[in-house]
Design a protein around this motif. Structure first.
Motif, PDB file in Angstrom:
ATOM      1  N   GLU A   1     -10.450   3.039  -1.621  1.00 58.25           N
ATOM      2  CA  GLU A   1     -10.954   1.729  -1.181  1.00 58.25           C
ATOM      3  C   GLU A   1     -11.083   0.819  -2.405  1.00 58.25           C
ATOM      4  N   TYR A   2     -10.556  -0.390  -2.286  1.00 56.61           N
ATOM      5  CA  TYR A   2     -10.557  -1.335  -3.410  1.00 56.61           C
ATOM      6  C   TYR A   2     -11.652  -2.367  -3.168  1.00 56.61           C
TER       7      TYR A   2
ATOM      8  N   VAL B   1     -11.879   0.829  -7.889  1.00 57.69           N
ATOM      9  CA  VAL B   1     -11.458   1.717  -6.805  1.00 57.69           C
ATOM     10  C   VAL B   1     -12.537   2.758  -6.505  1.00 57.69           C
TER      11      VAL B   1
ATOM     12  N   GLU C   1      -8.763   8.867   0.570  1.00 58.15           N
ATOM     13  CA  GLU C   1      -8.521   7.445   0.838  1.00 58.15           C
ATOM     14  C   GLU C   1      -9.129   6.646  -0.308  1.00 58.15           C
TER      15      GLU C   1
ATOM     16  N   GLU D   1       0.835  -1.200   0.000  1.00 54.16           N
ATOM     17  CA  GLU D   1       0.000   0.000   0.000  1.00 54.16           C
ATOM     18  C   GLU D   1       0.870   1.251   0.000  1.00 54.16           C
TER      19      GLU D   1
ATOM     20  N   ARG E   1      -3.260   3.870  -1.286  1.00 53.07           N
ATOM     21  CA  ARG E   1      -4.216   3.851  -0.171  1.00 53.07           C
ATOM     22  C   ARG E   1      -4.607   5.271   0.246  1.00 53.07           C
ATOM     23  N   TYR E   2      -3.600   6.172   0.326  1.00 50.46           N
ATOM     24  CA  TYR E   2      -3.893   7.538   0.745  1.00 50.46           C
ATOM     25  C   TYR E   2      -3.216   8.538  -0.183  1.00 50.46           C
TER      26      TYR E   2
ATOM     27  N   GLU F   1     -13.067   6.277  -4.407  1.00 53.17           N
ATOM     28  CA  GLU F   1     -12.321   7.387  -3.790  1.00 53.17           C
ATOM     29  C   GLU F   1     -13.220   8.132  -2.800  1.00 53.17           C
TER      30      GLU F   1
ATOM     31  N   ASP G   1       0.773  -3.019  -6.386  1.00 56.07           N
ATOM     32  CA  ASP G   1       0.761  -1.863  -5.484  1.00 56.07           C
ATOM     33  C   ASP G   1      -0.618  -1.212  -5.520  1.00 56.07           C
ATOM     34  N   ARG G   2      -1.038  -0.704  -4.376  1.00 58.91           N
ATOM     35  CA  ARG G   2      -2.318   0.001  -4.301  1.00 58.91           C
ATOM     36  C   ARG G   2      -2.128   1.349  -3.624  1.00 58.91           C
TER      37      ARG G   2
ATOM     38  N   LYS H   1       0.865   3.536   8.415  1.00 60.06           N
ATOM     39  CA  LYS H   1      -0.179   2.646   7.896  1.00 60.06           C
ATOM     40  C   LYS H   1       0.118   2.049   6.521  1.00 60.06           C
ATOM     41  N   VAL H   2       1.201   2.481   5.890  1.00 62.93           N
ATOM     42  CA  VAL H   2       1.479   2.032   4.522  1.00 62.93           C
ATOM     43  C   VAL H   2       2.856   1.378   4.425  1.00 62.93           C
TER      44      VAL H   2
END
Length: 479
Positions: free
Chosen positions: A476-477, A464, A474, A148, A176-177, A466, A173-174, A192-193
């Motif tokens: 979200e997937y 995704v 943030e 993330e 996240r923020y 948003e 890779d994602r 957090k990542v």
């Protein structure tokens, strides 16, 4: 007593796995030759003991060459590559290994090694290498998991950065923020990542804070460099008493490097003209028959020291394409491109006549792509360092061409050009030429597509959603 918040270091460079993978490649390549001996496809009379002994004698030299070829082609750094990119790389590896094997046999006077064996081995090796690499990539991706990312950048860059990261991640890779440091708090998000992406547009103080905290927490950092940061790349460390400094030389090549590069250009452009002469003739006839004269197209471009020259290309657009519009930067789906023009552009055949520019001395085989005077003036207004690329000869291909896309902006292209200038060498030129061939193969297998999806298309592709939470974005997937 202060609590130690430094996380345990579980970092590994994967050296053991790479060594095991290398050993496996060496074994399957020799196994490939064994299969070729057994198949006897191009040898009706079969291969005798004399042929096998000739191969055994040069096995150690083949093994050494295999190691160098695999390292040269970055075979051990392909975890994010697509299946098509794996095929392209392994095609080059297979061809190089067998050409070197043939050369070793010739120079060691082992003429008993059959040439028909080499032809079979190219295809056998390609199949084995692609299969093994694909299996390794799948295993590595599964063991690595999805990482993330926190992006710290101005909110105006959101769509461009998120699109580029997700489109190149191959679902590994994602994002996240996403936080703009002027509007939101990023400090707590670093915990957090797994990775932090830092824009080149951030304030130096903000960048220093993020880097310091990320290093403390053993996070991976991805920093978009400013121009001056590229300029100090590979610089020599000089001390004034106990003060450490970087010695930053100017961007011009030394006299020795210029002479060496010119000799390289003459030899290989001449070889290219001879090798590709049938292709040049066929392409000329195709343009002449389908769209008439002129076959070639010349246009004024700018090279080293702002020198202007006429670049030669096969004509791929309609006649007088800019008669009513003036100078226009070509786009991917340009409606001025002729049907035959689309074909020759797909295989980069329109660039072949530039070998004559290289032989003449206007250009180099590798270097920043030459721009038109109009665009040099326009880009220099918004990008003060754009003229730095004129400290070396323009090239037929370059770092921006193999790492960038058709839509890559001038701001990013100049960064690639400066990276090339700072690292330029004959070895680096050969590497870029090989990577260019891989890109042509990939473009061919992908039917010429090298476009980038839009922000909305990327969100839809990865499902995704948003959402905005307290001045940060943030992602979200959804499953």
């Amino acid at each position: 007593m202060q609590k130690n918040i430094t996380p345990k270091n579980n970092k590994t460079d994967g050296l053991v796995l790479k060594v095991l993978e290398l050993i496996l490649y060496i074994c399957i390549i020799h196994f490939g030759y064994y299969i070729a001996f057994k198949l006897e496809l191009f040898s009706p009379l079969g291969y005798d003991q004399r042929n096998i002994e000739a191969y055994i004698k040069i096995m150690p030299y083949i093994t050494i060459s295999i190691i160098f070829i695999l390292l040269f082609n970055n075979v051990f750094k392909m975890i994010k590559k697509s299946f098509i990119e794996i095929i392209a790389t392994m095609s080059i590896v297979s061809i190089m290994i067998n050409i070197i094997t043939l050369s070793i046999a010739f120079f060691s006077r082992e003429f008993a090694l059959p040439r028909s064996l080499i032809v079979q081995a190219v295809f056998i090796h390609l199949g084995l290498l692609v299969t093994i690499k694909y299996i390794f990539v799948r295993i590595l991706r599964k063991s690595r998991g999805i990482k993330e990312i926190l992006i710290v950048a101005p909110i105006e860059s959101k769509e461009i950065i998120v699109t580029k990261i997700l489109s190149s991640s191959n679902n590994m890779d994602r994002v996240r923020y996403y936080v703009d440091p002027d509007k939101g708090e990023y400090g707590k998000l670093i915990y957090k990542v797994d990775k932090i992406f830092i824009s080149d547009l951030l304030d130096t103080k903000v960048k220093d804070e993020i880097i310091t905290k990320s290093i403390t927490l053993n996070k991976s950092l991805y920093i978009v460099p400013k121009t001056f940061e590229i300029a100090i790349y590979n610089s020599e460390i000089i001390q004034f008493s106990d003060i450490p400094t970087f010695k930053v030389e100017n961007l011009q090549f030394s006299l020795e490097k210029m002479v060496t590069k010119r000799i390289f250009d003459i030899i290989f452009s001449l070889m290219g003209i001879i090798i590709f002469s049938p292709l040049i003739l066929i392409t000329s006839l195709l343009i002449l028959v389908t769209d008439g004269k002129p076959v070639f197209y010349t246009q004024q471009r700018v090279t080293i020291n702002n020198k202007k020259f006429n670049i030669i290309k096969f004509r791929s657009m309609v006649k007088d394409a800019e008669k009513t519009t003036g100078a226009v930067w070509a786009s991917h789906n340009d409606d001025r491109v002729t049907p035959i023009g689309k074909l020759i552009r797909r295989f980069w055949l329109d660039e072949l006549p530039q070998l004559f520019n290289v032989l003449k001395g206007d250009m180099s085989l590798v270097g920043p792509r030459p721009e038109r005077p109009f665009f040099i003036d326009e880009f220099s207004k918004d990008i003060p360092n754009f003229n730095y690329r004129l400290t070396v000869k323009a090239g037929v291909t370059g770092l921006a061409q193999i790492l960038g896309k058709y839509s890559t902006t001038p701001e990013y292209k100049i960064k690639y050009d400066l990276m090339y200038i700072r690292n330029a060498s004959i070895y680096y030129d050969i590497l870029i030429i090989v990577e260019t061939i891989k890109k042509i193969i990939v473009g061919t297998l992908q039917r010429g597509e090298n476009t980038e999806e839009s922000y909305e298309e990327i969100k839809k592709k990865y499902n995704v959603k948003e959402k905005t939470i307290d001045d940060l974005l943030e992602f979200e997937y959804l499953k």
